[in-house]
Design a protein around this motif. Structure first.
Motif, PDB file in Angstrom:
ATOM      1  N   UNK A  69       0.821  -1.207   0.000  1.00 30.40           N
ATOM      2  CA  UNK A  69       0.000   0.000   0.000  1.00 30.40           C
ATOM      3  C   UNK A  69       0.858   1.262   0.000  1.00 30.40           C
ATOM      4  N   UNK A  70       1.783   1.350   0.957  1.00 39.18           N
ATOM      5  CA  UNK A  70       2.581   2.578   1.098  1.00 39.18           C
ATOM      6  C   UNK A  70       3.522   2.792  -0.083  1.00 39.18           C
ATOM      7  N   UNK A  71       4.140   1.720  -0.551  1.00 39.47           N
ATOM      8  CA  UNK A  71       5.126   1.857  -1.632  1.00 39.47           C
ATOM      9  C   UNK A  71       4.469   1.913  -3.005  1.00 39.47           C
ATOM     10  N   UNK A  72       3.149   1.951  -3.042  1.00 40.09           N
ATOM     11  CA  UNK A  72       2.421   2.222  -4.282  1.00 40.09           C
ATOM     12  C   UNK A  72       1.741   3.582  -4.194  1.00 40.09           C
ATOM     13  N   UNK A  73       1.040   3.841  -3.086  1.00 41.59           N
ATOM     14  CA  UNK A  73       0.300   5.095  -2.968  1.00 41.59           C
ATOM     15  C   UNK A  73       1.226   6.310  -2.906  1.00 41.59           C
ATOM     16  N   UNK A  74       2.275   6.242  -2.112  1.00 43.94           N
ATOM     17  CA  UNK A  74       3.179   7.393  -1.997  1.00 43.94           C
ATOM     18  C   UNK A  74       3.855   7.744  -3.327  1.00 43.94           C
ATOM     19  N   UNK A  75       4.396   6.778  -4.072  1.00 46.49           N
ATOM     20  CA  UNK A  75       4.959   7.141  -5.377  1.00 46.49           C
ATOM     21  C   UNK A  75       3.922   7.690  -6.356  1.00 46.49           C
ATOM     22  N   UNK A  79       4.276  11.348  -7.965  1.00 43.45           N
ATOM     23  CA  UNK A  79       4.270  11.513  -9.418  1.00 43.45           C
ATOM     24  C   UNK A  79       3.153  12.450  -9.844  1.00 43.45           C
ATOM     25  N   UNK A  80       2.001  12.362  -9.186  1.00 46.00           N
ATOM     26  CA  UNK A  80       0.878  13.260  -9.488  1.00 46.00           C
ATOM     27  C   UNK A  80       1.261  14.703  -9.162  1.00 46.00           C
ATOM     28  N   UNK A  81       1.910  14.905  -8.028  1.00 46.47           N
ATOM     29  CA  UNK A  81       2.370  16.247  -7.659  1.00 46.47           C
ATOM     30  C   UNK A  81       3.376  16.759  -8.681  1.00 46.47           C
ATOM     31  N   UNK A  82       4.298  15.893  -9.102  1.00 47.85           N
ATOM     32  CA  UNK A  82       5.343  16.308 -10.043  1.00 47.85           C
ATOM     33  C   UNK A  82       4.768  16.688 -11.398  1.00 47.85           C
ATOM     34  N   UNK A  83       3.764  15.979 -11.844  1.00 47.33           N
ATOM     35  CA  UNK A  83       3.250  16.181 -13.197  1.00 47.33           C
ATOM     36  C   UNK A  83       2.021  17.082 -13.258  1.00 47.33           C
ATOM     37  N   UNK A  84       1.497  17.464 -12.117  1.00 45.45           N
ATOM     38  CA  UNK A  84       0.260  18.243 -12.067  1.00 45.45           C
ATOM     39  C   UNK A  84       0.460  19.682 -12.502  1.00 45.45           C
ATOM     40  N   UNK A  85       1.500  20.300 -12.053  1.00 46.18           N
ATOM     41  CA  UNK A  85       1.758  21.706 -12.380  1.00 46.18           C
ATOM     42  C   UNK A  85       2.990  21.807 -13.248  1.00 46.18           C
ATOM     43  N   UNK A  86       3.069  22.923 -13.934  1.00 53.55           N
ATOM     44  CA  UNK A  86       4.235  23.163 -14.783  1.00 53.55           C
ATOM     45  C   UNK A  86       5.406  23.573 -13.888  1.00 53.55           C
ATOM     46  N   UNK A  87       6.472  22.779 -13.941  1.00 46.99           N
ATOM     47  CA  UNK A  87       7.684  23.032 -13.171  1.00 46.99           C
ATOM     48  C   UNK A  87       8.877  22.916 -14.109  1.00 46.99           C
ATOM     49  N   UNK A  88      10.020  23.305 -13.605  1.00 40.90           N
ATOM     50  CA  UNK A  88      11.233  23.099 -14.392  1.00 40.90           C
ATOM     51  C   UNK A  88      11.466  21.594 -14.521  1.00 40.90           C
ATOM     52  N   UNK A  89      12.197  21.216 -15.539  1.00 42.68           N
ATOM     53  CA  UNK A  89      12.435  19.792 -15.738  1.00 42.68           C
ATOM     54  C   UNK A  89      13.264  19.213 -14.604  1.00 42.68           C
ATOM     55  N   UNK A  90      14.101  20.017 -13.967  1.00 43.54           N
ATOM     56  CA  UNK A  90      14.905  19.528 -12.847  1.00 43.54           C
ATOM     57  C   UNK A  90      14.029  19.229 -11.631  1.00 43.54           C
ATOM     58  N   UNK A  91      13.082  20.111 -11.357  1.00 46.97           N
ATOM     59  CA  UNK A  91      12.178  19.884 -10.229  1.00 46.97           C
ATOM     60  C   UNK A  91      11.299  18.658 -10.492  1.00 46.97           C
ATOM     61  N   UNK A  92      10.790  18.541 -11.709  1.00 52.82           N
ATOM     62  CA  UNK A  92       9.970  17.382 -12.052  1.00 52.82           C
ATOM     63  C   UNK A  92      10.788  16.097 -11.947  1.00 52.82           C
ATOM     64  N   UNK A  93      12.005  16.121 -12.444  1.00 56.01           N
ATOM     65  CA  UNK A  93      12.870  14.941 -12.356  1.00 56.01           C
ATOM     66  C   UNK A  93      13.174  14.593 -10.899  1.00 56.01           C
ATOM     67  N   UNK A 143      -2.851  -3.143  -5.059  1.00 56.45           N
ATOM     68  CA  UNK A 143      -4.155  -2.969  -5.717  1.00 56.45           C
ATOM     69  C   UNK A 143      -5.021  -2.016  -4.907  1.00 56.45           C
ATOM     70  N   UNK A 144      -5.018  -2.168  -3.592  1.00 57.26           N
ATOM     71  CA  UNK A 144      -5.801  -1.258  -2.740  1.00 57.26           C
ATOM     72  C   UNK A 144      -5.300   0.176  -2.869  1.00 57.26           C
ATOM     73  N   UNK A 145      -3.991   0.361  -2.989  1.00 60.03           N
ATOM     74  CA  UNK A 145      -3.434   1.709  -3.149  1.00 60.03           C
ATOM     75  C   UNK A 145      -3.839   2.324  -4.481  1.00 60.03           C
ATOM     76  N   UNK A 146      -3.849   1.538  -5.543  1.00 60.77           N
ATOM     77  CA  UNK A 146      -4.277   2.059  -6.854  1.00 60.77           C
ATOM     78  C   UNK A 146      -5.753   2.448  -6.804  1.00 60.77           C
ATOM     79  N   UNK A 147      -6.572   1.642  -6.143  1.00 66.19           N
ATOM     80  CA  UNK A 147      -7.992   1.980  -5.998  1.00 66.19           C
ATOM     81  C   UNK A 147      -8.149   3.255  -5.167  1.00 66.19           C
ATOM     82  N   UNK A 148      -7.399   3.378  -4.081  1.00 69.20           N
ATOM     83  CA  UNK A 148      -7.463   4.587  -3.243  1.00 69.20           C
ATOM     84  C   UNK A 148      -6.995   5.813  -4.022  1.00 69.20           C
ATOM     85  N   UNK A 149      -5.954   5.671  -4.833  1.00 62.58           N
ATOM     86  CA  UNK A 149      -5.472   6.787  -5.648  1.00 62.58           C
ATOM     87  C   UNK A 149      -6.513   7.168  -6.704  1.00 62.58           C
ATOM     88  N   UNK A 150      -7.146   6.179  -7.300  1.00 64.74           N
ATOM     89  CA  UNK A 150      -8.228   6.455  -8.255  1.00 64.74           C
ATOM     90  C   UNK A 150      -9.379   7.198  -7.590  1.00 64.74           C
TER      91      UNK A 150
END
Length: 168
Positions: A69-75, A79-93, A143-150
């Motif tokens: 759960x933790x090692x799926x939901x947290x990443x 990733x959602x935070x990184x890709x949600x807003x426009x940031x520099x490529x270094x910050x996104x990376x 699977x539970x983490x993917x459902x919770x993220x959805x």
């Protein structure tokens, strides 16, 4: 003395020979690292998990659910935070690199489960004896983490669109 005219700036293009050699060296290092890690990570991870679970079914179940759960939901969240807003490529990376680091325990478990090498087979045997239920519980937690993220994405989208519907 040099024959260069003074005051004329020469356009310095990229040194392709140097870049090609550096790229080839980096690729060779990655290939060597892959083969070394493929031969060791699955065995090492299964031994770590096996020593933590120590053959107890409930411990294997709880640790598997927690890791899955933790090692799926947290990443996924990072990733959602990184890709949600426009940031520099270094910050996104950087955000994506942290997300990948947090996903490593699940990826290591996957290397034991789906790996075809000798280290993966040895890891499967170790987990069968010392970490029962860990692999299945990790899958259930993921699977539970993917459902919770959805569900989170659905509720976030609904929250954002709700004021627009009220105004209409």
């Amino acid at each position: 003395m040099s024959a260069k005219p003074t005051g004329v700036a020469q356009a310095a293009g990229p040194d392709w020979r140097k870049r090609t050699l550096l790229g080839a060296g980096a690729l060779a290092a990655l290939v060597v690292a892959y083969f070394v890690l493929a031969a060791t990570i699955a065995r090492w991870w299964s031994q770590r998990v096996g020593s933590a679970v120590d053959g107890h079914l409930a411990t294997g179940l709880l640790l598997g659910l927690l890791f899955g759960f933790a090692c799926t939901l947290l990443p996924l969240m990072l990733a959602w935070i990184a890709l949600r807003r426009r940031r520099s490529w270094k910050a996104t990376a950087g955000w994506l690199a942290v997300a990948l680091l947090l996903a490593l325990p699940n990826l290591w478990t996957l290397s034991v489960v789906a790996g075809g090498g000798g280290a993966a087979h040895a890891g499967q045997r170790v987990m069968d004896v010392q970490a029962p239920w860990f692999r299945g519980a990790t899958l259930a937690g993921a699977i539970a983490a993917v459902v919770a993220f959805g569900a989170f994405l659905y509720l976030d989208r609904r929250r954002r669109t709700r004021p627009a519907r009220r105004a209409a």
